[in-house]
Design an enzyme around this catalytic site. Structure first.
Site, PDB file in Angstrom:
ATOM      1  N   LYS A  43       1.162   4.542   9.434  1.00 54.58           N
ATOM      2  CA  LYS A  43       0.346   4.230   8.254  1.00 54.58           C
ATOM      3  C   LYS A  43       0.657   2.826   7.728  1.00 54.58           C
ATOM      4  O   LYS A  43      -0.253   2.072   7.371  1.00 54.58           O
ATOM      5  CB  LYS A  43       0.578   5.267   7.150  1.00 54.58           C
ATOM      6  CG  LYS A  43      -0.170   6.575   7.400  1.00 54.58           C
ATOM      7  CD  LYS A  43       0.082   7.609   6.318  1.00 54.58           C
ATOM      8  CE  LYS A  43      -0.604   7.291   5.027  1.00 54.58           C
ATOM      9  NZ  LYS A  43      -0.660   8.427   4.094  1.00 54.58           N
TER      10      LYS A  43
ATOM     11  N   SER B 210      -1.339  12.981   1.393  1.00 55.01           N
ATOM     12  CA  SER B 210      -0.059  12.376   1.804  1.00 55.01           C
ATOM     13  C   SER B 210       1.140  13.050   1.127  1.00 55.01           C
ATOM     14  O   SER B 210       2.207  13.176   1.726  1.00 55.01           O
ATOM     15  CB  SER B 210      -0.054  10.875   1.506  1.00 55.01           C
ATOM     16  OG  SER B 210      -0.190  10.648   0.118  1.00 55.01           O
TER      17      SER B 210
ATOM     18  N   ASP C 209      -2.830  14.415  -4.644  1.00 52.05           N
ATOM     19  CA  ASP C 209      -4.074  15.179  -4.517  1.00 52.05           C
ATOM     20  C   ASP C 209      -3.732  16.651  -4.716  1.00 52.05           C
ATOM     21  O   ASP C 209      -2.863  17.183  -4.015  1.00 52.05           O
ATOM     22  CB  ASP C 209      -4.683  14.980  -3.126  1.00 52.05           C
ATOM     23  CG  ASP C 209      -5.126  13.546  -2.908  1.00 52.05           C
ATOM     24  OD1 ASP C 209      -5.862  13.025  -3.757  1.00 52.05           O
ATOM     25  OD2 ASP C 209      -4.712  12.942  -1.907  1.00 52.05           O
TER      26      ASP C 209
ATOM     27  N   TYR D 225      -6.910   0.274   7.765  1.00 51.53           N
ATOM     28  CA  TYR D 225      -6.708   1.539   7.058  1.00 51.53           C
ATOM     29  C   TYR D 225      -7.775   1.640   5.977  1.00 51.53           C
ATOM     30  O   TYR D 225      -7.604   1.115   4.889  1.00 51.53           O
ATOM     31  CB  TYR D 225      -5.308   1.558   6.436  1.00 51.53           C
ATOM     32  CG  TYR D 225      -4.862   2.902   5.883  1.00 51.53           C
ATOM     33  CD1 TYR D 225      -5.386   3.407   4.699  1.00 51.53           C
ATOM     34  CD2 TYR D 225      -3.900   3.663   6.530  1.00 51.53           C
ATOM     35  CE1 TYR D 225      -4.977   4.630   4.189  1.00 51.53           C
ATOM     36  CE2 TYR D 225      -3.477   4.887   6.022  1.00 51.53           C
ATOM     37  CZ  TYR D 225      -4.019   5.364   4.858  1.00 51.53           C
ATOM     38  OH  TYR D 225      -3.610   6.573   4.345  1.00 51.53           O
TER      39      TYR D 225
ATOM     40  N   ASP E  84      -5.226  13.763  -8.970  1.00 50.55           N
ATOM     41  CA  ASP E  84      -6.639  14.151  -8.843  1.00 50.55           C
ATOM     42  C   ASP E  84      -6.658  15.656  -8.594  1.00 50.55           C
ATOM     43  O   ASP E  84      -6.023  16.125  -7.644  1.00 50.55           O
ATOM     44  CB  ASP E  84      -7.304  13.452  -7.650  1.00 50.55           C
ATOM     45  CG  ASP E  84      -7.422  11.951  -7.863  1.00 50.55           C
ATOM     46  OD1 ASP E  84      -7.082  11.480  -8.958  1.00 50.55           O
ATOM     47  OD2 ASP E  84      -7.847  11.254  -6.916  1.00 50.55           O
TER      48      ASP E  84
ATOM     49  N   ASP F   1      -0.551   8.427  -5.738  1.00 54.53           N
ATOM     50  CA  ASP F   1      -1.087   9.532  -6.523  1.00 54.53           C
ATOM     51  C   ASP F   1      -0.918  10.855  -5.760  1.00 54.53           C
ATOM     52  O   ASP F   1      -0.531  10.862  -4.597  1.00 54.53           O
ATOM     53  CB  ASP F   1      -2.567   9.299  -6.897  1.00 54.53           C
ATOM     54  CG  ASP F   1      -3.466   9.256  -5.672  1.00 54.53           C
ATOM     55  OD1 ASP F   1      -2.950   9.263  -4.552  1.00 54.53           O
ATOM     56  OD2 ASP F   1      -4.697   9.215  -5.852  1.00 54.53           O
TER      57      ASP F   1
END
Length: 734
Positions: A224, A99, A112, A233, A163, A110
């Site tokens: 979303k 995202s 990625d 979702y 992450d 968060d």
């Protein structure tokens, strides 16, 4: 093909996106622009946009991380005695995906990230020396390595969760302008590196395959938010995850290349409410790379033919991002697309505001019957592991429930909830999930019986087996399941979730193994009296399950008991579910898009020694003009001649009146629509033992008084491991 107006014919031909020609090239009108602005204003309070200051902070943190990676790779290069000329240009880079890379991340989300390194840096280096380097940074907290399908380092850098995956390319140096979409980069790579690269490659492809990135982003933010508000979702539970929603929105953008977000949101619902699944959604024609990697292709792979809602990633190797989707989850999503279309039709006609699209329907008013799953563990750390495992398997349970010949739909709510404690004095961490059930309308059948025991049992067996195999299992990790009617949910769920008019105290002891009885009767002013755990044993007239049986079993005890007997008047509930109030298009009007072969409930597993069966028996409903049919319920061959009950005056509530349109097509187990009849919920424990098993004799003697009716329980063979099995059986009267 659309004929363009004279003013557009002079323009150069537009770039063609997607595998088909566009549906419309129409440019936005002034009203569309006003609606798009209103959409932005509606989205703002939901926190989907991040402040500029916060965005700059993320960019700064990623810059620091990028510099750390470069520094670490130089150190590794020196330790491996590479020539100085190589070390100076060795490179290394942090790429983002998900995202954040798509530009649709919400506040506090968060990031990625992917660490890309040259060929002389090993994966083991990343998880050792780079991990140690991160440990030394004062901004880094909560550092951990997660051994997942794609191994990952998780950390919190200056308050932002990140992450980081790792990929080692077959290059001597990593240039700054590296484009990861280049398929030749995949040659001679380890499969873990290919998987790690996949997220970035897919995200980058999506951004290159949409005509206008800003319009795509705003539309995706709206979709979303809508999907999260409507509880659809979740990739792990069989709905769609972020990348799948992004690909559906991207396909809509390709079909309407000049449209802006207000139009695109409407067209999204138009396209996918009418989409003929299982035709795949493709953003580009799949290309063959001759790298011999497995790709989604139903012509070659028989298993791909069974995918119900294929949405194919655009980067090689192409994969179906929705392989978890089941008959039920697809049915729920298609119904939501149709309702989204109806609402956006109204918005475009100025009959409704955008806020209506983002109203959360009340999942707990939508269905008559629910299965509640409880997972408990003795410590918070164990609970996190246990909950992760149980959640990843819930779709297996949904799959077997929807194969039951009496069940049309099993809709799991992606949200989990903290569960009431079993024992207030004992340290225990409990989480629960709720699955809504719709039973099939049956013809010419009286007193149908449905048995869900096998479905629940096979699910819990699977979870325990995996936990034991992965050496994660601890003795006090438990799963319990129970059948709950809509009007009993207030005992388990917090009030703000149910949106009731009046407050109840929700302190309920949910006991799995030694279920000491409690009287959860509600009096007429809607307040709930819950006795203390000690007095409950003396005062309660009901007994949900014998308290001695659980103690004798050292094996993990899997329980599935229905909520304790409740004799109560229905509570008046405000009508929250917009789908029911507007046109009555609720769960049962969902078209059956995939026919399910009628499968009779399979025979009960023979691993049990003691079977505690929970029975729910209905009083025959009083006849009325309403055509509502009564639902199948899981009791096989149970005949009850009498059961103690109290008489109460029938009451009609607003909720029941509002729901008659829903009930007309839906089977209803233990509740009459127009006239609430007093049901008798008779919970009784039946115990049996194998003839060859003498050791359980004292246990049987202790419980024999509970019931002498063992007609529905087959003789069970002896088994070296005693397993207690509680069955969920429901009797339905039509």
């Amino acid at each position: 093909p659309v004929t363009t107006q004279g003013s557009q014919q002079t323009q150069p031909p537009q770039k063609h996106y997607g595998i088909t020609s566009p549906i419309s090239l129409a440019a936005p009108k002034e009203t569309d622009c006003i609606l798009a602005q209103k959409l932005i204003e509606t989205l703002k309070p939901f926190g989907v946009f991040e402040e500029e200051e916060e965005l700059q902070r993320r960019i700064l943190i990623l810059g620091k991380l990028n510099n750390l990676v470069k520094e670490w790779i130089r150190e590794i290069s020196e330790s491996k005695n590479l020539p100085q000329s190589v070390i100076e240009n060795v490179g290394g880079k942090i790429f983002t995906f998900g995202s954040y890379r798509l530009g649709v991340h919400t506040k506090g989300a968060d990031i990625d990230a992917l660490c890309v390194a040259p060929r002389h840096v090993d994966r083991s280096d990343f998880f050792t020396s780079f991990y140690e380097k991160l440990k030394l940074q004062e901004e880094v907290k909560d550092l951990a390595v997660e051994e997942a399908f794609v191994p990952v380092i998780k950390l919190c850098f200056d308050g932002i969760e990140i992450d980081i995956l790792f990929a080692r390319l077959a290059l001597q140096t990593i240039p700054e302008d590296l484009d990861l979409r280049d398929d030749s980069l995949l040659k001679n790579l380890d499969i873990r590196c290919i998987r790690s690269l996949n997220g970035c490659r897919v995200t980058d492809e999506i951004l290159h395959l949409v005509p206008n990135i800003d319009n795509f982003r705003l539309t995706l933010r709206a979709i979303k938010l809508w999907a999260k508000r409507h509880n659809i979702y979740s990739n792990i539970l069989g709905f769609l995850g972020g990348v799948s929603w992004a690909m559906l929105v991207a396909r809509t953008c390709q079909l309407y290349p000049n449209a802006i977000a207000s139009t695109l949101v409407h067209k999204f619902f138009l396209v996918f409410s009418k989409w003929e699944w299982p035709n795949p959604v493709l953003l580009k024609q799949p290309e063959e790379c001759n790298l011999n990697l497995p790709v989604w292709d139903p012509r070659v792979n028989p298993s791909d033919r069974y995918h119900l809602m294929p949405i194919i990633t655009p980067a090689y190797p192409q994969q179906n991002s929705t392989y978890n989707v089941s008959v039920s989850t697809r049915m729920v999503m298609v119904e939501e697309f149709k309702q989204g279309l109806a609402i956006t039709d109204e918005i475009l006609l100025s009959k409704a505001e955008w806020s209506k699209l983002f109203e959360a329907p009340n999942f707990f008013q939508k269905y008559k019957h629910y299965i509640v799953l409880l997972a408990s563990a003795p410590t918070e750390k164990q609970r996190l592991e246990w909950v992760g495992l149980v959640e990843s398997k819930i779709r297996i349970l949904v799959g077997s429930l929807e194969k039951n010949e009496f069940i049309t739909l099993a809709h799991v709510n992606p949200q989990s909830f903290p569960a009431p404690k079993e024992n207030p004095d004992k340290e225990e961490f409990r989480t629960m999930w709720v699955i809504g059930l719709v039973f099939k309308k049956t013809e010419n059948s009286e007193n149908l019986s449905v048995d869900l025991t096998y479905d629940i049992q096979s699910f819990t067996d699977t979870v325990y087996r995996q936990a034991i195999n992965s050496k994660m299992f601890e003795m006090d990790m438990k799963i319990a399941a129970m059948h709950v009617k809509r009007r009993q949910l207030h005992q388990l769920l917090p009030n703000h979730v149910l949106q009731k008019k009046k407050k109840h105290s929700s302190e309920v002891r949910l006991t799995a193994l030694n279920d000491s009885s409690l009287d959860l009767s509600m009096d007429s002013d809607n307040s709930m009296s819950v006795p203390s755990p000690t007095s409950a044993m003396k005062t309660s007239p009901l007994n949900s399950s014998g308290s001695s049986q659980g103690r004798n079993s050292p094996a993990p005890a899997v329980t599935a008991a229905s909520v304790t007997n409740i004799q109560a008047t229905e509570v008046s509930v405000p009508q929250v579910n917009s789908s029911e109030s507007s046109g009555g298009t609720s769960s049962e009007s969902i078209p059956q898009t995939a026919t399910q072969p009628a499968i009779s409930p399979p025979p009960k597993p023979t691993v049990s020694r003691v079977v505690s069966s929970t029975r729910l028996v209905n009083q025959p409903p009083r006849p009325s003009g309403n055509t509502a049919t009564k639902v199948p319920n899981p009791i096989v061959g149970v005949k009850r001649t009498s059961s103690p009950h109290k008489e109460e005056s029938p009451k009609k509530t607003k909720t029941e009146e509002d729901e008659t349109s829903e009930d007309a097509n839906c089977l209803d187990l233990i509740e009459h629509d127009k006239q609430e009849t007093k049901e008798q919920l008779d919970t009784e424990t039946s115990t049996t033992q194998s003839e060859t098993l003498q050791t359980a004799a004292p246990l049987l003697a202790a419980q024999k008084t509970s019931s002498t009716d063992l007609s529905d329980i087959p003789a069970l063979p002896a088994n070296p491991i005693p397993v207690i099995k509680n069955s969920i059986k429901l009797r339905l009267n039509r």
